[in-house]
Design a protein around this motif. Structure first.
Motif, PDB file in Angstrom:
ATOM      1  N   LEU A 142       0.890  -1.418   0.193  1.00  0.00           N
ATOM      2  CA  LEU A 142       0.075   0.154  -0.168  1.00  0.00           C
ATOM      3  C   LEU A 142       0.800   1.404   0.091  1.00  0.00           C
ATOM      4  CD1 LEU A 142      -2.674  -1.398   2.471  1.00  0.00           C
ATOM      5  CD2 LEU A 142      -3.516  -1.391  -0.020  1.00  0.00           C
ATOM      6  N   ALA A 143       2.149   0.937   0.280  1.00  0.00           N
ATOM      7  CA  ALA A 143       2.400   2.906   0.145  1.00  0.00           C
ATOM      8  C   ALA A 143       4.248   2.069  -0.867  1.00  0.00           C
ATOM      9  CB  ALA A 143       3.210   3.436   1.497  1.00  0.00           C
ATOM     10  N   PHE A 144       4.398   1.099  -0.478  1.00  0.00           N
ATOM     11  CA  PHE A 144       5.426   1.069  -2.125  1.00  0.00           C
ATOM     12  C   PHE A 144       6.237   2.477  -2.445  1.00  0.00           C
ATOM     13  CE2 PHE A 144       8.356  -0.251  -5.856  1.00  0.00           C
ATOM     14  CZ  PHE A 144       8.765  -1.488  -5.432  1.00  0.00           C
ATOM     15  N   ASP A 145       5.572   2.993  -3.194  1.00  0.00           N
ATOM     16  CA  ASP A 145       6.487   4.135  -3.815  1.00  0.00           C
ATOM     17  C   ASP A 145       6.256   5.231  -2.875  1.00  0.00           C
ATOM     18  OD1 ASP A 145       5.583   2.652  -6.303  1.00  0.00           O
ATOM     19  OD2 ASP A 145       3.493   3.963  -6.251  1.00  0.00           O
ATOM     20  N   TYR A 146       6.010   5.108  -1.259  1.00  0.00           N
ATOM     21  CA  TYR A 146       6.524   6.411  -0.774  1.00  0.00           C
ATOM     22  C   TYR A 146       7.503   5.525  -0.252  1.00  0.00           C
ATOM     23  CZ  TYR A 146       2.658   8.007  -1.598  1.00  0.00           C
ATOM     24  OH  TYR A 146       1.339   8.678  -2.468  1.00  0.00           O
ATOM     25  N   LEU A 147       7.689   4.116  -0.428  1.00  0.00           N
ATOM     26  CA  LEU A 147       9.107   4.027   1.004  1.00  0.00           C
ATOM     27  C   LEU A 147      10.530   3.861   0.229  1.00  0.00           C
ATOM     28  CD1 LEU A 147       7.766   0.256   1.915  1.00  0.00           C
ATOM     29  CD2 LEU A 147       8.174   2.638   3.121  1.00  0.00           C
ATOM     30  N   ASP A 148      11.429   4.386   1.338  1.00  0.00           N
ATOM     31  CA  ASP A 148      13.311   4.951  -0.004  1.00  0.00           C
ATOM     32  C   ASP A 148      13.672   3.744   0.929  1.00  0.00           C
ATOM     33  OD1 ASP A 148      12.649   7.277  -0.678  1.00  0.00           O
ATOM     34  OD2 ASP A 148      13.597   8.258   1.099  1.00  0.00           O
ATOM     35  N   ALA A 149      13.544   2.212   1.133  1.00  0.00           N
ATOM     36  CA  ALA A 149      14.175   0.823   1.675  1.00  0.00           C
ATOM     37  C   ALA A 149      13.056   0.317   2.200  1.00  0.00           C
ATOM     38  CB  ALA A 149      15.040   1.675   3.306  1.00  0.00           C
ATOM     39  N   PRO A 150      13.431  -0.883   2.164  1.00  0.00           N
ATOM     40  CA  PRO A 150      12.161  -1.834   2.624  1.00  0.00           C
ATOM     41  C   PRO A 150      11.689  -2.058   3.968  1.00  0.00           C
ATOM     42  CG  PRO A 150      14.313  -3.234   1.807  1.00  0.00           C
ATOM     43  CD  PRO A 150      14.593  -1.683   1.676  1.00  0.00           C
ATOM     44  N   VAL A 151      11.102  -2.610   4.501  1.00  0.00           N
ATOM     45  CA  VAL A 151      10.836  -2.534   5.406  1.00  0.00           C
ATOM     46  C   VAL A 151      11.067  -3.261   6.639  1.00  0.00           C
ATOM     47  CG1 VAL A 151       8.859  -2.976   6.921  1.00  0.00           C
ATOM     48  CG2 VAL A 151       8.231  -1.843   5.030  1.00  0.00           C
ATOM     49  N   SER A 152      11.515  -2.963   7.749  1.00  0.00           N
ATOM     50  CA  SER A 152      12.300  -3.794   8.005  1.00  0.00           C
ATOM     51  C   SER A 152      11.743  -4.029   9.453  1.00  0.00           C
ATOM     52  CB  SER A 152      13.642  -3.473   9.292  1.00  0.00           C
ATOM     53  OG  SER A 152      14.531  -3.985  10.014  1.00  0.00           O
ATOM     54  N   ARG A 153      11.972  -5.635   9.680  1.00  0.00           N
ATOM     55  CA  ARG A 153      11.459  -6.297  11.123  1.00  0.00           C
ATOM     56  C   ARG A 153      12.347  -6.636  12.073  1.00  0.00           C
ATOM     57  NH1 ARG A 153       8.949 -11.486   9.422  1.00  0.00           N
ATOM     58  NH2 ARG A 153      10.448 -11.469   7.597  1.00  0.00           N
TER      59      ARG A 153
END
Length: 160
Positions: free
Chosen positions: A113-124
């Protein structure tokens, strides 16, 4: 109006103000614990580990937004996505193991839902994929803490 009380042993011995009047927490409405602009920490941990981490990171110039989803079903996806769009980086911190957990599902929704806004992959950040230890000494290394959150945020901030 059923009442559910769940005690988390990491919260025992901690003190905090408690309202004296009756109150409720709306289902499906998350809470921004700390507003920030550089990275979103989605918190599914007990205690104030993310707040401790955010204070340390603030000294390095990293402004962390901390979100407590409060409920996971329903999940306040709008709040999480709005924060991801604002900060452009997200760290999902949970006590459960990383593999196949709710943190993975939430990270997937953020990516979708927010891929185009991310500057890095989501970290877990999560516990290792192993049985939960019974020993307090081992347990303290098993459950993510402020130190592991700081490391996770630094890693996601370094990614391009």
């Amino acid at each position: 109006n059923p009442t559910v009380m769940i005690k988390h042993k990491r919260l025992l011995g901690m003190s905090a103000p408690v309202p004296t009047e009756a109150y409720g927490i709306p289902l499906g409405k998350g809470n921004i614990i700390r507003p920030g602009k550089d990275v979103t920490i989605l918190l599914m941990l007990a205690g104030n580990e993310a707040i401790i981490a955010a204070k340390e990171l603030a000294e390095e110039g990293i402004d962390c937004e901390i979100i407590d989803p409060r409920t996971l079903q329903p999940l306040d996806t709008d709040l999480i996505i709005d924060s991801a769009k604002k900060t452009n980086r997200v760290v999902v911190a949970q006590e459960a193991v990383r593999f196949g957990g709710l943190g993975a599902e939430i990270a997937s929704q953020i990516q979708e839902l927010a891929f185009d806004y991310l500057d890095a992959p989501v970290s877990r950040i999560g516990a290792p994929f192993s049985p939960v230890p019974f020993s307090p000494a081992l347990e303290s290394h098993y459950i993510p803490d402020a130190k592991s959150i700081v490391k996770g945020v630094r890693d996601v901030m370094a990614r391009r």
